[in-house]
Write a protein that holds these residues in place. Structure first.
Motif, short mmCIF file in Angstrom:
data_model
loop_
_atom_site.label_atom_id
_atom_site.label_comp_id
_atom_site.label_asym_id
_atom_site.label_seq_id
_atom_site.Cartn_x
_atom_site.Cartn_y
_atom_site.Cartn_z
N GLY A 117 5.80 9.14 9.46
CA GLY A 117 5.11 9.90 8.62
C GLY A 117 5.67 10.25 7.27
N ALA A 118 7.11 10.45 7.43
CA ALA A 118 7.60 10.75 6.11
C ALA A 118 7.79 9.28 5.38
N VAL A 119 8.05 8.24 5.85
CA VAL A 119 7.81 7.05 4.86
C VAL A 119 6.45 6.80 4.35
N VAL A 120 5.41 7.11 5.00
CA VAL A 120 4.11 7.09 4.38
C VAL A 120 4.09 7.93 3.44
N ALA A 121 4.29 9.34 3.44
CA ALA A 121 4.36 10.31 2.42
C ALA A 121 5.29 9.84 1.39
N THR A 122 6.30 9.30 1.34
CA THR A 122 6.99 8.79 0.28
C THR A 122 6.04 7.57 -0.34
N LEU A 123 5.69 6.66 0.30
CA LEU A 123 5.04 5.47 -0.38
C LEU A 123 3.53 6.01 -1.05
N ALA A 124 2.97 7.01 -0.86
CA ALA A 124 1.65 7.27 -0.94
C ALA A 124 1.44 8.38 -2.26
N PRO A 125 0.93 7.67 -3.29
CA PRO A 125 0.50 8.67 -4.35
C PRO A 125 -0.33 9.88 -3.90
N ALA A 126 0.00 11.09 -4.35
CA ALA A 126 -0.67 12.23 -3.89
C ALA A 126 -2.12 12.07 -3.86
#
Length: 399
Positions: A326-335
């Motif tokens: 989940g942390a990697v997805v949050a890093t990759l995704a624009p808000a």
């Protein structure tokens, strides 16, 4: 002159402190919801025993559920960005509660198929919204710890649900449907009343799933996740067949897989704080490799104790990955696209859930060694892929 205390956080505070109230509402609601997750694990038994379906008919009904689950993640990801995290999560839980009761009282095959299709659409619709909510609430450096705590809550609640569900099913399956419905409703109401909407304000930036698919790094990560999911979910699809196929009783699978729940509940809180300080991509790669190794070792065991030992190995790998995905997805995704990014990530898990039994059973038919060595190699391949994209993930995080 008296010295002023430095205020150094205690051991407990360093592990669970520093999160806003809304996160703890999400944590508590997730735990309650998982405590009531009793229908899904026993749905095959319910369809064949309580509704008298053949194995073929039950398989068809569960396939319909799986197709619904695939589309669910994409739709829920769009809703989380379009309507908001709070409305999507609460709405999905209320819809799940209603559908659970409808399914429990459905008696004809068309009604059961329709209810299972809807349930597949709504039961996990909360996931993209929940993941996006954490990314909105928690700063980047603390997200692995937050996602790790949610992982622990899910596993603890599910472990209790498995034991309680098996016991309650003996008194009548309707208990399972009602408890699942009530806990889903409680989760939805908690979020609606106590969690503020966190979706960023809409800006001029356009975006949709087309934008997500243009992100080659995210697409690569989703492919790696699909490979890992296929490996990991063999534990819940082909492993019970492999164990009983060697002449062991069904209780052997129960004892072996119980090791997974016990280790996660006990070990993950002890190491979660240490893991949260590590690079998420590196921990994911390590975890995937260890899960693959644990699965490959199953090719060389034939006793209950042997299977329990291999479960312990791949469970350690699962603990390494806790909170990191989940942390990697949050890093990759624009808000403004966090819901859609998490929807695509959830799609990989749903697709893995469909492919794991479909392909795994065919590999098992060739031989247990073929199955376990193949999935072990795939786990290693996933780890190498994660290591390959790690520098790009770190650059995205820095930017």
């Amino acid at each position: 002159m008296t010295s002023v205390p430095t205020g150094k956080p205690s051991l407990l505070q360093s592990r669970i402190g520093g999160f806003p109230r809304a996160f703890w509402v999400l944590f508590g609601g997730t735990f309650v919801n998982r405590l009531g997750t009793m229908v899904e694990p026993f749905i095959g038994v319910y369809l064949t025993q309580a509704r008298g379906m053949s194995l073929a008919s039950a398989g068809l009904v569960m396939a319909v559920f799986g197709i619904g689950s695939l589309t669910s993640q994409i739709v829920a990801g769009w809703l989380a960005d379009h309507l908001g995290r709070r409305a999507t999560l609460a709405g999905g839980m209320v819809a799940t509660a209603i559908t659970m009761i409808a399914l429990g009282y459905s008696t004809s095959l068309p009604a059961i198929v329709a209810a299972m299709a809807v349930l597949g659409m709504v039961v996990d619709a909360y996931r993209p919204a929940s993941q996006a909510l954490v990314a909105d609430l928690i700063p980047a450096h603390d997200r692995p710890r937050a996602f790790g705590l949610l992982f622990w809550a899910i596993n603890l609640g599910f472990a209790v649900a498995m034991i309680a569900g098996g016991w309650l099913a003996q008194s009548g399956f309707m208990w399972l449907f009602w408890i699942d419905a009530v806990t889903s409703l409680v989760f939805g109401v908690l979020v609606w009343r106590a969690v503020p909407e966190t979706r960023p304000e809409k800006t001029h930036e356009a975006g949709g799933f087309r934008e997500v698919l243009k992100d080659r790094l995210m697409v690569a990560y989703v492919v790696i996740t699909l490979a890992y999911t296929f490996v990991y979910l063999q534990a819940y699809s082909t492993l019970p067949l492999a164990i009983t196929g060697q002449g062991l009783p069904t209780t052997a699978y129960g004892l072996a897989i119980a090791v997974n729940g016990v280790l996660i509940v006990v070990v993950q809180p002890l190491v979660g704080h240490w893991l949260a300080k590590r690079d998420p991509s590196a921990m994911l790669a390590l975890g995937m490799a260890v899960v693959g190794a644990g699965m490959a070792l199953m090719a060389f065991v034939s006793t209950t104790a042997g299977y329990a030992a291999t479960v312990a190995v791949w469970t350690l790998g699962e603990i390494f990955t806790a909170g990191m995905a989940g942390a990697v997805v949050a890093t990759l995704a624009p808000a403004h696209l966090r819901g859609r990014y998490n929807g695509l990530f959830g799609f990989a898990w749903s697709a893995g859930g469909l492919l794991a039994p479909l392909i795994g059973t065919r590999l098992l038919a060739i031989g247990p060694g073929t199955l376990w060595l193949t999935v072990g190699a795939l786990g290693l391949l996933g780890a190498l892929g994660q290591m390959a994209i790690a520098p790009a993930v770190r650059r995205r995080a820095a930017a």
